[in-house]
Write an enzyme that holds these catalytic residues in place. Structure first.
Site, PDB file in Angstrom:
ATOM      1  N   GLU A 152       0.678  -0.857   0.110  1.00  0.00           N
ATOM      2  CA  GLU A 152      -0.202  -0.475   0.060  1.00  0.00           C
ATOM      3  C   GLU A 152       1.214   1.408   0.102  1.00  0.00           C
ATOM      4  O   GLU A 152       2.227   1.215   0.791  1.00  0.00           O
ATOM      5  CB  GLU A 152      -0.698  -0.275   1.197  1.00  0.00           C
ATOM      6  N   ASN A 173     -12.406  -1.071  -1.003  1.00  0.00           N
ATOM      7  CA  ASN A 173     -11.869  -1.639   0.347  1.00  0.00           C
ATOM      8  C   ASN A 173     -12.315  -1.391   1.501  1.00  0.00           C
ATOM      9  O   ASN A 173     -12.629   0.656   2.272  1.00  0.00           O
ATOM     10  CB  ASN A 173     -10.343  -1.081   0.125  1.00  0.00           C
ATOM     11  N   GLU A 174     -12.810  -1.447   2.461  1.00  0.00           N
ATOM     12  CA  GLU A 174     -13.310  -1.557   3.912  1.00  0.00           C
ATOM     13  C   GLU A 174     -14.521  -0.849   3.916  1.00  0.00           C
ATOM     14  O   GLU A 174     -13.981   0.530   3.938  1.00  0.00           O
ATOM     15  CB  GLU A 174     -12.325  -1.464   5.192  1.00  0.00           C
ATOM     16  N   TYR A 231      -7.037  -8.406  11.949  1.00  0.00           N
ATOM     17  CA  TYR A 231      -5.740  -8.840  11.784  1.00  0.00           C
ATOM     18  C   TYR A 231      -5.551  -9.268  12.841  1.00  0.00           C
ATOM     19  O   TYR A 231      -6.969  -9.725  14.075  1.00  0.00           O
ATOM     20  CB  TYR A 231      -5.955  -7.514  12.107  1.00  0.00           C
ATOM     21  N   GLU A 263      -6.429  -9.385   3.226  1.00  0.00           N
ATOM     22  CA  GLU A 263      -5.529  -8.466   4.042  1.00  0.00           C
ATOM     23  C   GLU A 263      -5.265  -9.147   5.869  1.00  0.00           C
ATOM     24  O   GLU A 263      -6.419  -9.699   6.184  1.00  0.00           O
ATOM     25  CB  GLU A 263      -5.705  -7.403   5.194  1.00  0.00           C
ATOM     26  N   GLN A 292       1.753  -6.286   5.008  1.00  0.00           N
ATOM     27  CA  GLN A 292       2.366  -6.168   4.360  1.00  0.00           C
ATOM     28  C   GLN A 292       3.616  -6.220   3.858  1.00  0.00           C
ATOM     29  O   GLN A 292       4.078  -6.825   5.319  1.00  0.00           O
ATOM     30  CB  GLN A 292       1.982  -4.609   4.606  1.00  0.00           C
TER      31      GLN A 292
HETATM   32  O1  AHR Z   1      -3.136  -2.398   6.240  1.00  0.00           O
HETATM   33  C1  AHR Z   1      -3.417  -1.633   6.597  1.00  0.00           C
HETATM   34  C2  AHR Z   1      -4.856  -0.933   7.019  1.00  0.00           C
HETATM   35  O2  AHR Z   1      -5.518  -1.727   7.512  1.00  0.00           O
HETATM   36  C3  AHR Z   1      -5.010  -0.812   5.536  1.00  0.00           C
HETATM   37  O3  AHR Z   1      -4.976   0.243   4.419  1.00  0.00           O
HETATM   38  C4  AHR Z   1      -6.612  -1.412   5.821  1.00  0.00           C
HETATM   39  O4  AHR Z   1      -7.735  -1.464   4.690  1.00  0.00           O
HETATM   40  C5  AHR Z   1      -6.694  -1.189   7.170  1.00  0.00           C
HETATM   41  O5  AHR Z   1      -7.629  -0.969   7.752  1.00  0.00           O
END
Ligand code: AHR
Length: 524
Positions: A55, A202-203, A270, A327, A376
């Site tokens: 990103e 995204n999101e 995450y 992600e 990432q």
């Molecule tokens: O990876 C960091 C961020 O985490 C990304 O930009 C977003 O999609 C997520 O919230």
């Protein structure tokens, strides 16, 4: 009475010939039976499960990968040679770009044409820094070519439009005589770019527009209708799905959007040691309670994935829709002294173990999980590579990825575990051993193992189809400390090393060190 495992492992205990103390000591290291069942093959583990995400965030692209063609740091058309070459060893199957949250503020026309004439924008999501647009569409596809990977382009639904996305796709893929194809040629690329995957936003539930699933589903259908590309260069169209434990987005999207418009739903998850976004937990110097609280997350993902699959199987019984974890990874408190918007964190043995546990879950659900992208690739969150000026370090996570390359496009092989002890701590519990096997694309039986216990080794009895395995070759990744890392001054603290099994009493036994990841080729 000795346990059945102890009787099998130590016949002398069973016959009562060995002192009780010795039997008790060996009980700590009782053999876990690991039996591979290649005669019951499962789905193909798509290589895209080992995908990456880059990103426009912090030094994830600028500095970490892109230094520009005039930099004293050796580069190939602006991309760092050292970083690209290191990543090539991972056989990166796909790179997602340009975001993330960044994608929903990215306007592709900012990133084409002469670099010195491109507009400078503000990266409002990540540190408020200047975005020079030096990396745009052509540069990204050059990186894709240098890595020998596939492109996953994330479109802008947030501040963009269906028209802007459809024109971007036409610019990239058209082989015709229209203005956009001619503009691409004038900008130096005669042939169309190959776009393998394209996501609409995204999101959408958060930084992508704070939408509700129904509203997004309508916008998605509208945008996807206009995402046209020539036959042979049509990307897989990906809808932006939910987050964490949430199932609603998968439910609504798979019910409301037909597979002709949507071939995959994405999902984000995450791992925060504390499960709290305000105080996530430290990347290093953490207590064992945060070792286990981190490592139990993949089993939560496993349980949650079963629910997503149940929804998908109901709404899409022909299994046309893939489920992309685009992600995932650890997210800790930012490294002190860095810009908190740059998401810089250190990477330790814990991250390698966490990655391998994710792989096991993704393999298990490979029928639906056909792509994942760790967050990432460079310098950001759970990165493969960290850079400082002209230097680079390969993180423990990098080594976990490199060890698992044989699983790319392999065929899932079930593994039956017996007498697998629990690893428990601070009210949390998980199996001490996690295992995942496959028949690799070149025909080998490969086995990945994780011993999550940071203190105790495990003895394994390796079998194939109920018979003792003949031999194994492989490597182990471990270190003395839970938070061992590869620093710029000590880049080789956590490296894969050879591991050997022993033949004893007609059995093939392997000692798996505490807190380790092992990948083996098994000879039946
Ligand atoms: O990876 C960091 C961020 O985490 C990304 O930009 C977003 O999609 C997520 O919230």
């Amino acid at each position: 009475m000795p346990t059945p495992a102890l009787r099998r492992a130590w016949p002398a205990c069973a016959r009562g010939l060995t002192a009780l103390a010795l039997c008790a000591a060996t009980a700590l290291a009782q053999a876990v039976q690991v039996d591979l069942r290649p005669e019951q093959p499962g789905p193909v583990i798509a290589r895209h499960i080992y995908g990456q995400f880059a990103e426009h965030l912090g030094t994830g692209i600028y500095e970490g990968l892109w230094v520009g063609p005039h930099s004293p740091i050796p580069n190939r058309r602006g991309w760092r040679i050292d970083v690209v070459d290191a990543l090539k060893a991972l056989k990166v199957p796909v790179v997602r770009w340009p975001g993330g949250c960044f994608a929903d503020e990215y306007h592709w026309r900012d990133g084409i044409g002469p670099r010195d004439q491109r507009p400078v924008r503000v990266n409002t999501n990540w540190g408020g820094v200047a975005e020079p647009n030096a990396v745009g569409t052509h540069e990204f596809f050059d990186l894709v070519e240098q890595l020998g990977t596939e492109a996953y382009v994330n479109g802008n639904l947030g501040t963009g439009s269906a028209q802007e996305m459809s024109e971007w796709l036409e610019y990239m893929t058209s082989d015709g005589t229209g203005t956009l194809a001619r503009q691409r040629r004038a900008n130096g690329h005669e042939a169309p770019f190959r776009v393998h995957f394209f996501a609409v936003g995204n999101e959408a539930w958060g930084c992508g527009g704070n939408m509700k699933p129904d509203y997004y589903a309508n916008l998605y259908r509208q945008a996807a209708t206009f995402l046209k590309a020539p036959r042979g260069n049509r990307p897989v169209l990906v809808a932006s799905g939910g987050n964490g434990e949430d199932l609603a987005w998968t439910e609504v999207l798979s019910r409301e959007v037909k597979p002709n418009l949507m071939q995959a739903i994405s999902h984000h998850r995450y791992t925060l040691p504390t499960d709290s976004w305000s105080k996530k937990g430290a990347a290093v110097g953490f207590p064992e309670a945060q070792w286990i609280s981190t490592l139990v997350v993949p089993q939560k993902i496993d349980a949650n994935l079963a629910k997503h699959r149940e929804i998908l199987d109901r709404n899409d019984p022909k299994k046309r829709i893939g489920f992309y974890f685009d992600e995932w990874g650890s997210w800790y408190d930012p490294e002190p002294g860095t810009n908190p918007g740059f998401l810089v964190q250190r990477n330790t043995l814990r991250d390698a173990v966490l990655a391998a546990l994710h792989f096991h879950v993704f393999h298990k659900h490979a029928e639906r999980v056909r792509m994942t992208n760790i967050a990432q690739m460079v310098n950001v969150l759970q990165a493969m590579v960290q850079t400082r000026q002209d230097r680079l370090v390969l993180t423990p996570t990098y080594h976990a990825f490199e060890m698992h390359v044989p699983f790319q496009d392999a065929t899932f092989v079930p593994v039956v575990l017996q007498d697998n002890p629990a690893y428990a701590r601070d009210g949390m519990e998980m199996p001490q051993l996690s295992a995942s096997a496959a028949r690799s694309a070149d025909g080998r039986l490969v086995l990945s193992l994780v011993n999550a216990n940071p203190r105790d080794a495990l003895e394994l009895d390796l079998r194939v189809g109920g018979q003792a395995a003949r031999a194994v070759q492989g490597r182990v990744l471990t270190a003395a400390a839970m938070d061992a890392e590869n620093g710029f001054d000590q880049p080789a603290q956590v490296l894969p090393r050879p591991i050997e099994a022993r033949v004893r009493d007609g059995r093939l036994t392997l000692s798996v060190p505490a807190k380790s990841v092992v990948v083996l080729t098994v000879e039946p």
